[in-house]
Design a protein around this motif. Sequence first.
Motif, PDB file in Angstrom:
ATOM      1  N   ALA A   1       0.830  -1.211   0.000  1.00  0.00           N
ATOM      2  CA  ALA A   1       0.000   0.000   0.000  1.00  0.00           C
ATOM      3  C   ALA A   1       0.863   1.260   0.000  1.00  0.00           C
ATOM      4  N   VAL A   2       1.917   1.267   0.810  1.00  0.00           N
ATOM      5  CA  VAL A   2       2.805   2.432   0.864  1.00  0.00           C
ATOM      6  C   VAL A   2       3.538   2.609  -0.460  1.00  0.00           C
ATOM      7  N   GLY A   3       4.067   1.518  -1.010  1.00  0.00           N
ATOM      8  CA  GLY A   3       4.809   1.614  -2.258  1.00  0.00           C
ATOM      9  C   GLY A   3       3.952   2.018  -3.432  1.00  0.00           C
ATOM     10  N   HIS A   4       2.694   1.588  -3.457  1.00  0.00           N
ATOM     11  CA  HIS A   4       1.793   1.920  -4.571  1.00  0.00           C
ATOM     12  C   HIS A   4       1.315   3.362  -4.505  1.00  0.00           C
ATOM     13  N   SER A   5       0.892   3.779  -3.325  1.00  0.00           N
ATOM     14  CA  SER A   5       0.305   5.116  -3.188  1.00  0.00           C
ATOM     15  C   SER A   5       1.343   6.204  -2.958  1.00  0.00           C
ATOM     16  N   GLY A   6       2.496   5.827  -2.388  1.00  0.00           N
ATOM     17  CA  GLY A   6       3.497   6.831  -2.037  1.00  0.00           C
ATOM     18  C   GLY A   6       3.180   7.579  -0.770  1.00  0.00           C
ATOM     19  N   ARG A   7       2.072   7.225  -0.124  1.00  0.00           N
ATOM     20  CA  ARG A   7       1.679   7.888   1.118  1.00  0.00           C
ATOM     21  C   ARG A   7       2.028   7.003   2.307  1.00  0.00           C
ATOM     22  N   GLY A   8       2.429   7.637   3.399  1.00  0.00           N
ATOM     23  CA  GLY A   8       2.731   6.907   4.617  1.00  0.00           C
ATOM     24  C   GLY A   8       4.123   6.331   4.678  1.00  0.00           C
ATOM     25  N   LYS A   9       5.011   6.779   3.763  1.00  0.00           N
ATOM     26  CA  LYS A   9       6.353   6.221   3.762  1.00  0.00           C
ATOM     27  C   LYS A   9       7.124   6.613   5.022  1.00  0.00           C
ATOM     28  N   GLU A  10       7.011   7.878   5.418  1.00  0.00           N
ATOM     29  CA  GLU A  10       7.750   8.338   6.598  1.00  0.00           C
ATOM     30  C   GLU A  10       7.337   7.580   7.857  1.00  0.00           C
ATOM     31  N   PRO A  11       6.017   7.417   8.149  1.00  0.00           N
ATOM     32  CA  PRO A  11       5.649   6.586   9.316  1.00  0.00           C
ATOM     33  C   PRO A  11       6.133   5.149   9.191  1.00  0.00           C
TER      34      PRO A  11
ATOM     35  N   ALA B   1      10.063  -3.019   4.462  1.00  0.00           N
ATOM     36  CA  ALA B   1      10.967  -2.247   3.604  1.00  0.00           C
ATOM     37  C   ALA B   1      11.072  -2.867   2.215  1.00  0.00           C
ATOM     38  N   GLY B   2      11.158  -4.184   2.139  1.00  0.00           N
ATOM     39  CA  GLY B   2      11.251  -4.841   0.832  1.00  0.00           C
ATOM     40  C   GLY B   2      10.015  -4.636  -0.011  1.00  0.00           C
ATOM     41  N   ALA B   3       8.826  -4.649   0.630  1.00  0.00           N
ATOM     42  CA  ALA B   3       7.579  -4.489  -0.118  1.00  0.00           C
ATOM     43  C   ALA B   3       7.452  -3.089  -0.698  1.00  0.00           C
ATOM     44  N   TYR B   4       7.650  -2.056   0.118  1.00  0.00           N
ATOM     45  CA  TYR B   4       7.457  -0.715  -0.451  1.00  0.00           C
ATOM     46  C   TYR B   4       8.620  -0.315  -1.356  1.00  0.00           C
ATOM     47  N   ALA B   5       9.820  -0.803  -1.087  1.00  0.00           N
ATOM     48  CA  ALA B   5      10.938  -0.507  -1.988  1.00  0.00           C
ATOM     49  C   ALA B   5      10.764  -1.195  -3.342  1.00  0.00           C
ATOM     50  N   GLY B   6      10.211  -2.402  -3.329  1.00  0.00           N
ATOM     51  CA  GLY B   6       9.983  -3.114  -4.581  1.00  0.00           C
ATOM     52  C   GLY B   6       9.004  -2.394  -5.477  1.00  0.00           C
ATOM     53  N   LEU B   7       7.879  -1.922  -4.916  1.00  0.00           N
ATOM     54  CA  LEU B   7       6.898  -1.209  -5.727  1.00  0.00           C
ATOM     55  C   LEU B   7       7.389   0.182  -6.115  1.00  0.00           C
ATOM     56  N   GLU B   8       8.163   0.820  -5.240  1.00  0.00           N
ATOM     57  CA  GLU B   8       8.704   2.136  -5.574  1.00  0.00           C
ATOM     58  C   GLU B   8       9.713   2.071  -6.712  1.00  0.00           C
TER      59      GLU B   8
END
Length: 247
Positions: A51-61, A106-113
Amino acid sequence: MNLFLDGIAWILDPANWTGVGSIPERIGQHLLISAVVLVIASIIALPAGVAVGHSGRGKEPAVMVSGGLRALPTLGVLTLFALWLGIGLQAPVIALVILAIPPLLAGAYAGLESVDRRTIDAARAMGMREDQIIGKVELPLGMPIVVGGIRSATLQIIATATLAAYVADFGLGRYIFAGLKTRDYAEMLGGSILVIILALAIDGLFAITQRLVVPHGVRAARGSELRSGPSRSRAAMGRPITEGNQE
């Protein structure tokens, strides 16, 4: 060196491969608790990371939570939950889940980013829904990094699952704690070697998996780039070309 050979001899002793508490039984227990922890942590961390990697929102938290969980001492967390929940596997499972969440997240949002935004924009222009973009574009392209996060989490779980024996008679850590108590250093070293071998074997399987999940089109493009390579300048192949006629 003698202690290392004693550890190898302890592993090769046929008496340690049969009966209650045998090496195969302890390996099975170690793999079981590692798999249970990985599944629970994945259910919690992977959807949040996607969800974070797709939307780009909530990365800092997400980064803050991940960093905070990494800073927690696993043995301290295990002891705290053991005092609260008592002897058993509940405390080790909770402590190991807390340990596994940061690399999975970290792996999930970094992968989508890592997926090129132009590719996602093109998918939207074709009329794909957001769930289709995640399932058919972002996840396949980012899967190697996602698997890398799972790989890192799994190795940390396997290495730290030895602490389960601190509050329960379970897993390969039992050899380490029992050997420490009785000063049987061959048993301690043998248990440690078994954990190392198990971790290396699982790491090898994940390394192969990480290569296999790269989409075929991406592998083909990389191979084409490597085959083509940088072209040599014409000057390197002969005399420099000059403008105009030479007398």
